[in-house]
Structure formats: C-alpha cells, structure tokens
Design a protein around this motif. Sequence first.
Motif, short mmCIF file in Angstrom:
data_model
loop_
_atom_site.label_atom_id
_atom_site.label_comp_id
_atom_site.label_asym_id
_atom_site.label_seq_id
_atom_site.Cartn_x
_atom_site.Cartn_y
_atom_site.Cartn_z
N UNK A 114 64.80 41.33 22.74
CA UNK A 114 64.21 41.35 24.09
C UNK A 114 64.15 39.92 24.62
N UNK A 115 65.16 39.54 25.41
CA UNK A 115 65.21 38.15 25.90
C UNK A 115 64.13 37.85 26.93
N UNK A 116 63.48 38.88 27.46
CA UNK A 116 62.48 38.63 28.50
C UNK A 116 61.07 38.47 27.94
N UNK B 249 58.00 36.97 25.48
CA UNK B 249 57.72 35.66 24.89
C UNK B 249 58.48 35.52 23.57
N UNK B 250 58.87 34.29 23.22
CA UNK B 250 59.90 34.14 22.17
C UNK B 250 59.55 34.78 20.84
N UNK B 251 58.27 34.85 20.46
CA UNK B 251 57.93 35.47 19.18
C UNK B 251 57.96 36.99 19.25
N UNK B 252 58.04 37.52 20.45
CA UNK B 252 57.85 38.96 20.58
C UNK B 252 59.13 39.72 20.89
N UNK B 253 60.26 38.99 20.89
CA UNK B 253 61.50 39.69 21.20
C UNK B 253 62.51 39.63 20.06
N UNK B 254 62.01 39.48 18.83
CA UNK B 254 62.90 39.31 17.68
C UNK B 254 62.89 40.56 16.82
N UNK B 255 64.08 40.96 16.31
CA UNK B 255 64.16 42.09 15.39
C UNK B 255 65.02 41.68 14.20
N UNK B 256 64.99 42.53 13.17
CA UNK B 256 65.71 42.21 11.94
C UNK B 256 66.69 43.32 11.61
N UNK B 257 67.95 42.94 11.40
CA UNK B 257 68.99 43.94 11.13
C UNK B 257 69.68 43.64 9.80
N UNK B 258 70.02 44.69 9.09
CA UNK B 258 70.87 44.56 7.90
C UNK B 258 72.31 44.72 8.36
N UNK C 60 61.84 47.18 9.89
CA UNK C 60 60.58 46.92 10.59
C UNK C 60 60.71 47.37 12.04
N UNK C 61 59.66 47.16 12.83
CA UNK C 61 59.67 47.66 14.21
C UNK C 61 60.62 46.88 15.12
N UNK C 62 61.13 47.56 16.15
CA UNK C 62 61.93 46.89 17.17
C UNK C 62 61.04 45.83 17.82
N UNK C 63 61.55 44.63 17.94
CA UNK C 63 60.81 43.47 18.48
C UNK C 63 59.64 43.03 17.60
N UNK C 64 59.61 43.53 16.38
CA UNK C 64 58.53 43.14 15.45
C UNK C 64 59.05 42.22 14.35
N UNK C 65 60.16 41.54 14.63
CA UNK C 65 60.81 40.72 13.60
C UNK C 65 60.01 39.50 13.17
N UNK C 66 59.15 39.00 14.06
CA UNK C 66 58.39 37.80 13.70
C UNK C 66 57.44 38.10 12.54
#
Lengths: 283, 384
Positions: B180-182, B184-193, B234-240
């Motif tokens: 999610x580029x829109x 805040x920077x900590x809240x738009x990160x996700x983790x993919x395998x 983990x959750x979408x946008x919950x990568x932090x």
Amino acid sequence: MEFEFDEDQQLLQRLVRETVTKSRSLPEDQLWNTYQELGWLEAPPVELAIVLEELGYVADPTPFLASSTWFAPLAGRLPRGSGTGVFDGAGRFVLDADRADEIALLTGDGVVVVDGADLDPQRVDIFDATLHVAHVQAPDLVRDVPDLALMGLAITTVGSCRRILDLVVGHVRQRVQFGRPIGSFQAVKHKAADMYVAIERARALAYFSALTIAEDDPRRTRAASMAKAAAGECQRLCFQDGYQLFGAMGYTWENELQIHLKRAKAGDLLLGTAAEHRKALLR
Amino acid sequence: MRLTSESDAEVEEFRAEFSAFIDANVPGAAEAVPASQSTADVPPWAADWQRKLFDAGWLLPGNPPEFGGRNATLPQQLAHLEELSRRRINHSFNPQGLGIIAASILTFGTEEQKHRWAVPILRAEMTAALGMSEPEAGSDLASLRTRAVLDGEHFTVNGQKVWTSGAHDADVLLTFVRTDPDAPKHKGISVLLIPTDTEGVVRKPFGCLTDPDDLDFNEVFFTDVKVPRENLVGPLNGGWGVAHGSLGHERTLLWLHYAERLEDLIQDAPCAEEWYATLQMDFQALKLLGYRQLGEDRNEAELSVLKLFGSEAVRSAALCALEARGADGLVHPELTGPLNHMGMPSFTASWFERYARSFGGTIAGGTSEIQRNIIAERILGLPR
Ligand SMILES: Cc1cc2nc3c(=O)[nH]c(=O)nc-3n(C[C@H](O)[C@H](O)[C@H](O)COP(=O)(O)OP(=O)(O)OC[C@H]3O[C@@H](n4cnc5c(N)ncnc54)[C@H](O)[C@@H]3O)c2cc1C
C-alpha cells in the motif's frame, strides 16, 4: 544459574531506596544508626551489594563501606562502632581509618584488631572532601585484598555511575539549545546509551562477584578483580561523558554532579585501578 | 540470585542426552565433503545431519516435535546452543532459513504454510534467504520500495533487494514488499514467500571484502513476478509486525552467538596483554546479562543492549587479536583455530578476516548506531 533478584532481594532493594531517599538530609550519625538498626551491616554478600549500590547512588557519608567490606572480612566480625581494615601492606590511603573505632590489620602473624586511636591515623586531603582516607603506620603489614572489599568498592562505584547517568538524562531532556532539548541530538544520545551499557556490564560483574563470595565459589577472586576492573572502566566513561554533557554547569561546585564524579573516580583509584585488575586477571 | 538453580539437574540431564546424540551422529571430516559454499548451500551430508536433528527433536528443542523440537524450556534451549557452540558445530548450514524464515512462518504463517514451507526448511529439503534490505532501504527498512500489486489471486512484484545472503543458492525468498504505497510507511508493507525459480526473479551474487570468490551477498531483481496470494505471510499490510517479530525466540538468544565468538577468541588468541582480560570480562558479563534477559517481564529494548554490547565486544576483541600478531597478521588465508568441518570456516579464518567479518555483527540486523538510538529513546527516555 539464576541472575535475577528473588522476591526478598527486590523487597530489600525497594526498602533501601526508600530509606536513603527519605534520610538523605539526616546527619551522619543518625544515618549510621538507621543502617545499624535495619541490620544492613550484617547483610550477606549479595544483599550487602544491593545496599552498597544504593549507598553509592547517594554518595553515602558514613563509614558503612569500610566497616562492612574492609573490617568485617578481616576480623570475621563487625566492628563495635565503625571500623576499617588495612590489607594493602603499606597502610596508605585506608578508607575511614581516621574515624574508625576499630582497625583490623593484616600482618605476617594474621589479623590483629586495634583501637583506631592507637594507630594515630593521618587523614589525607583528597579531591573528594566528603570521603575519609588516612595513612596509618603499623609494623609487619601484609598485602592481600579481601574479595569483599573489591566487590564493595565496585558496586558502590556502579551506584555513583548510575547516579551520574540519571543526572545526565535529567539534564539533557530539559536543557534546550538550537530550539530543541539537547537530548534529542544523536551525539548526546549515543554517549548516554554507551554509559548505560557500561553500567549494565559493570553491575552484572559486581553482582556476580557478590554471588561467588556468597557461595564461596572457586571463581571468587577472579570475579572480584573483574568487578573492580569493570567498575573502573565504567567510571572512566561516565565521568568523561557525564561531565562533558553537562557543559559548563558540570564545571561548577554548585552542581550536584561533581559529588558523584569524585566518588566514582575515587572508587577506581582505591584498591587498584581498572588497569591493575586487568593485569591481575592475566596472572 | 544464585549460581545454581533448581532446574540445573534437569538441564544437565538434557545436555548429557544431547551430547550423546551429537557423539553418535555428527558427521566426520571425511564425510563432510563438499564444504558449504554459502549461507544457503546445504550439501547432502549437511542436510542429512540437519534432518537427523529434526527427526530426533534436537534441531530447535523449544519447538513442538512436529517442528523439530521437544517443547524444551528456555534454560534447556540455552544448554542446547551452548553444547553446539562449545564444539563449534552448526545445526544448520542455512542459518537464516532456520532462525529467521522458518521461525517467522511458524509465528505468523497459516497451518498450511507451516507444513508447506517451514517444515521443509527445517528438514533441509528446501533452503531460504531473507529479502529485507534494498539499495535505498537499509537501516530505514520501512522505506522499502519493492512493489507488490494484488490482482485477484496473484501479487505482481517489481523491484530490487540487495545483501540477500545466500539468495543464489536458496529455493525461496522471504520478501518484504510494499503493498500500500499510500499508507504511512510502516503500514503498507507485506511479506511474501517467493520461490526463486519463479519467472522474473534474477539473482546476482557478488563477493565480500575478503575474497571476490566468496559469494554470499546477492542482488535480487524482480520483474513482473507472479506470486500466488496464498504465499502471503501474516496479514496484508501487516509486514512491519512480521519484521519485528520475525526473529522470535532467536532474538532472545542472539547474544549467545556473540558469546560464542568471544569464547572462540579466548581459546584461539591467548595473550598476556590487557585486552585479553577485557575479552574475558566481556564474555562473562554478556553471559550474565543474557541469562538475566531470559527472565520474565524484561524490557524488549534491553535486547538492544545485548546486541550492541555483544557485537561491539567481538569486534574490538578481534581487532586486538589481529594487532597482537603484528606483521604476522598480514597472512591470508590462514587457519587460526582448530580445523572444523562442522562450523563456519570464517570463524577460524585469517585474523584479518575474523576482524573484517565481525562487522557483520555491528552492521546487519540493525547497526550499532540504531541500537544506541533504541537504548537512548526506549530505555533512557530521551526525546526523538
Ligand atoms: C554480513 C551481512 C549480511 C547481511 N545479510 C542480509 C540478508 O540476508 N538480508 C537482508 O535483507 N539484508 C542483509 N544485510 C543487510 C543489513 O540488514 C543492512 O546492512 C543493515 O540494515 C544496514 O543497512 P545499510 O547497510 O544500508 O546501512 P545504512 O543504513 O546506509 O547505514 C550506514 C551507516 O549510517 C548509519 N545510520 C543510518 N541511519 C542512522 C540513524 N538513524 N542514526 C544513526 N546512524 C545511522 C548506520 O549506523 C551506518 O553506520 C546484511 C548485511 C551484512 C553486513
């Protein structure tokens, strides 16, 4: 190994902190009576370390340290009144010798306990005007520093360093320059963080020393040298950066900081500096 | 506070049992060929070793049996690591796969993900690398830009990672992406395998300062890489949250790694100079602070004290060991500790290399400067 305070030790720490805060302005003899009534002089090594750390924190003016960690381990008992010990082989710079009721001397024939006045101790002028240090003259002195004396001075010095850091943290949060608290500048933060780490290291080694004494572990002598060396190293950093971060305020007599800087520095210079104890560890 | 504790007998029994297992099963030097070439290169003999540990519940004893453990207590886990380190034995030649990637999946993944990815990584049937850092996102990890767009059942990934240790030998990358580029920077990160054989994934290994042929670092490029939605950890946008929790228990025991390096130096670099006393004091103090940290209710930020203190202590001891050699310290390559087929060769490499590599500790996983910021702000309460 369990390296956390148990419940009784936590309770003791809280009690000591409350007591020293409350009685900060009492005269020396009343402080001394309070400590005696609370039985602190009789505390076993780890508990004694807990007491000494807090007394270090407030730059205690009484002869508690010398009585509990210089006299007691030599004489095998507490002094009647206050006491100190001579175990450096030369009788120089003996903590509280000028006001000790009893002095335990380590001689070639073993320990001899004498009345303080018998030795005619000469108090020495030192940079810390509240610390009593005296030379005594006695024949046949032997050098063998008790582990408890090293541990006691180490943890007391750690207490001084903790106080220095607390004063620094308080100062840099409130002092504003360039429109912001100086504590928000990273050069300041990093010095404070390094002081914190040095204190944690020295504190851990001091309590480890107390623990090895309490359990008469074979590592006790090395642990005592480690504790004394680490306290000295910690003091070096806390003195230098603590003083620096106060700016010119730290240069003044008025500022409370100077009291603790001096205690910390004296703690390193007495009974062998950090460098001497590092060398001892290599033997 | 005591030198011994009630659980000691139980821990010693545990240690003896593990020790006997190692004696009976550890590969000999003749078996251990070829040597591992990177942190994700697990040769067949090393994979067999790791699988044996997994099957016997000795790989990560704190885990339940289905994940290679035996529900061991923290003091037992400590004894397990101490026993490995005393003998300088790796339990895995894909350490980040075991310690970070599998651990993250076990903490944040679905049941299906645990069995599809974590178990094979733990059993050394699959190797993994960690894709966090980017050319523009180092200490400021949250500014990462590798972009993933979710479209129906797939993410499409474009961007670049760097420093990705072992990526060229890894089967899968745990990749931190911006979804999610829109926000805040900590809240738009996700983790993919992301399996490394997916079309559009290009890995370019490059050398490190001690040897151009020692390939562990990688640049990894992603061009229109399609990743199934089910590979989201983990959750979408919950990568932090995953980034922070990703080290799990491993983070609690990270200090032990520095204690091991200090112990190696105590053994390999005996010296009559004062720094050698400092080294012994650092080792003792780090262990004491580490044990204390295992207690309950500790401030998370105190892990920063252990990381900073441990990694800096190793670095300064390694420097002293190098300097103590004088001109002999120039020799490279060299063997400076007992030859050991079960450990990282870098831990017994030339004095210069041991010193140069000690910076891995002070740079990776949050630099020393970042740890000092954390201590100042979160322990001492200084203003940001
Ligand atoms: C051996 C090794 C292995 C690695 N393996 C991996 C891996 O497998 N996967 C992966 O994703 N990454 C890996 N990394 C990368 C590692 O995580 C980064 O190097 C680290 O996060 C620091 O980022 P940087 O190198 O970009 O340095 P920068 O962030 O550019 O920092 C450079 C300097 O500036 C200082 N600095 C930066 N910000 C601040 C600040 N706010 N305050 C004070 N000082 C600051 C730093 O402390 C440092 O001294 C590895 C690194 C090393 C050395």
